[in-house]
Structure formats: C-alpha cells, structure tokens
Design an enzyme around this catalytic site. Sequence first.
Site, PDB file in Angstrom:
ATOM      1  N   HIS A 230      -0.680  36.677 -65.191  1.00  0.00           N
ATOM      2  CA  HIS A 230      -1.970  37.263 -65.351  1.00  0.00           C
ATOM      3  C   HIS A 230      -2.024  38.524 -64.518  1.00  0.00           C
ATOM      4  O   HIS A 230      -1.552  38.654 -63.659  1.00  0.00           O
ATOM      5  CB  HIS A 230      -3.026  36.212 -64.782  1.00  0.00           C
TER       6      HIS A 230
ATOM      7  N   HIS B  74       2.383  31.837 -63.828  1.00  0.00           N
ATOM      8  CA  HIS B  74       2.155  30.369 -64.035  1.00  0.00           C
ATOM      9  C   HIS B  74       3.202  29.609 -64.838  1.00  0.00           C
ATOM     10  O   HIS B  74       3.574  30.365 -65.929  1.00  0.00           O
ATOM     11  CB  HIS B  74       0.760  30.236 -64.682  1.00  0.00           C
TER      12      HIS B  74
ATOM     13  N   THR C 164      -7.032  27.707 -66.787  1.00  0.00           N
ATOM     14  CA  THR C 164      -7.736  28.811 -66.484  1.00  0.00           C
ATOM     15  C   THR C 164      -8.172  29.709 -67.712  1.00  0.00           C
ATOM     16  O   THR C 164      -8.751  30.706 -67.903  1.00  0.00           O
ATOM     17  CB  THR C 164      -7.067  29.751 -65.404  1.00  0.00           C
ATOM     18  N   THR C 165      -7.791  28.990 -68.778  1.00  0.00           N
ATOM     19  CA  THR C 165      -8.445  29.603 -70.339  1.00  0.00           C
ATOM     20  C   THR C 165      -9.038  28.306 -70.774  1.00  0.00           C
ATOM     21  O   THR C 165      -8.577  27.176 -70.932  1.00  0.00           O
ATOM     22  CB  THR C 165      -7.368  30.199 -71.075  1.00  0.00           C
TER      23      THR C 165
ATOM     24  N   HIS D  60      -4.055  36.540 -76.283  1.00  0.00           N
ATOM     25  CA  HIS D  60      -4.767  36.548 -75.003  1.00  0.00           C
ATOM     26  C   HIS D  60      -3.783  36.769 -73.855  1.00  0.00           C
ATOM     27  O   HIS D  60      -4.042  37.340 -72.786  1.00  0.00           O
ATOM     28  CB  HIS D  60      -5.563  35.220 -74.709  1.00  0.00           C
TER      29      HIS D  60
ATOM     30  N   HIS E 204       3.439  32.129 -67.939  1.00  0.00           N
ATOM     31  CA  HIS E 204       3.000  33.319 -68.593  1.00  0.00           C
ATOM     32  C   HIS E 204       2.624  33.996 -67.223  1.00  0.00           C
ATOM     33  O   HIS E 204       2.457  33.650 -66.160  1.00  0.00           O
ATOM     34  CB  HIS E 204       1.900  33.091 -69.512  1.00  0.00           C
TER      35      HIS E 204
END
Length: 307
Positions: free
Chosen positions: A116, A139, A222-223, A87, A114
């Site tokens: 986004h 993040h 957020t996942t 993801h 990571h």
Amino acid sequence: MGFSLYLTLLSVLHQGTGQWCYQDQYSCDDKCRDPENWAVQFPSCGGLRQSPINIVTNHVHPNSALPPLVFTGHHDVLNITVENMGHSAHFHLPTSIRLTGGGLPGHYQALQFHFHWGSDGRPGSEHTIDGERFPMELHIVHIKEPYGSLAEAEHDMAGIALLAFLFEETTEDNPHFNIVIDAMGRVQNNGSTTVIPNLRLSDIIPDAKDLHSYYRYVGSMTTPGCEQAVAWTVFHKMLPISSRQLVAVTQQCRFWTGQRMTDIFRPTQPLDGRVVYRSDAGAVLPGLMGMLLCVHSLVLGSVVLGH
C-alpha cells in the site's frame, strides 16, 4: 482517453456491479464506492473490528503470550507470479511458505503479498503509529490450515494471519526492492501478469531473529469485503526504501479505471473497544501456553465486542 474508456468498459463487464474504489479514484461522475461508502455494498466494512487502525503506543498492553513467529520457506528460491488486480499488484506465493508460533492458533500457509502506498513520495501506509503515516506498507497474507481458500478462512475469526511491515525512507536505495518495482512496471494494466524468477522472500523481509517485537490485534481485511477474520501482526522493525524508489512505485501500475494507481490505502478505522497487544520478548512463555493464552485473548475480545 479512448484507451482508458476501453479499459473501464472491460473492467465493468468483467467485474460487474458493486465496484469499489479508493478515495483518490473517486469523483462525482463515478458509480464506484469510495471508502466512506464501502459498507453500503459490503456490510462487513461497517463492522466493529475493522482495519487498519492507529496504534497508540501508550495504550498498548504488553503480552508475554506472544513469542516470536516461526517462518518456513522464506529462504527458498521461488518463481513468483505478479498480477495487477485492478486495485493493487499481488505477488502470489506458494503454499510451501508457512507461518507458526507468535501465539497464532494454528499453522498458516501463505497466499500472496502486496503493498500500500501514497502518491509521488507522500506517505501511504495503512496503519499509523501515534498518528504518523509511514511511506509504504507491506502485507503478507496467510490462511489457517486446513482451509483451502481465503473464502473458507473468512468464517474463522483468526482464519487469516496478516503480517504488516511499515517502511521508512532512506537516502540509499534498497537494492532488493528494485526487482519488485521492475515487476510492477511489467503489470501496468488490470489483469496483466509477469513472473519474478529466483526470488527469496527473505530478500524482502528481515531475518526472523529481528522480528521478535510486534503489535497484535484482531481486525479485518482492509479492502472489501473487509472480512473480520484477521489476526494482525504489525512489526516494529521497518523496511528501508529510498525517496527515488518510493516515487517509482507510484508510477508503475494503473487502476481498473486506467488511472495511475496512487494513494491505495484505507483510512484508519475506530478501535471500538479492541485491545492492541505488544509482544514482550523479555518474558516469553512456552509455545503451547503462549498459544493458549493468545487464543483466550482473541476469544475474549470477540465476547467483549458482542461477536
């Protein structure tokens, strides 16, 4: 098509049922859960302290109990393992990277960072400011000591400290970011890994003296499973990235389904009565008092929300 199907079958065998996906991946033929339906499989995703959020600057509360954060190990030379998680791409950090101060209730050690992003240069940040979505978001995930894993930290409402940096588009390349893009290109498929040698975290994020101004609120990952255990710090200072680099980021990795990894951001979630604070650099309290008052704010927020 055959290769993509092969990757999908491998992923299903490896990850089992209940797979989730971003909206860009979802189609009527898929069995994965899109963001609107994450809570069906992962109940916490329907909670009252979900992230990301839209930060309305006119509604934030200045808080003198939020002093600057203290970073440890950010100038160390590291060999960082990068892994395609299906993801997103995770950049795993050693526990020597630590975080204190900033009103956080304890000492925190880093796990990974990571990004986004959107698609082909379109905005892809998770947090928005006054409704504006930014080109990309970084993040950096930390867990409170002495917890040994994210799973342990998730049981503490402030067990996870997550630092968020928004990006702004520039005409010139960010020279330090090319090594990140190159590494993503070496982990195109789910489960693949590579190593970035001789990287300093300070090459990617600004110096601590430029990070005294930030927003703070209590929220979630957020996942999925969207664990509501995060003390969020969203910095005012933005990171530069050129339009060329922004497009390049979206062309490097593939999802677990084999599709190009684009639009990997969760839509903003309701604030549900939470308060967003802004650090007040002009009126910093002593470290211990600041920490105690910030902990009080976190606990009060939990009580108000009935948790």
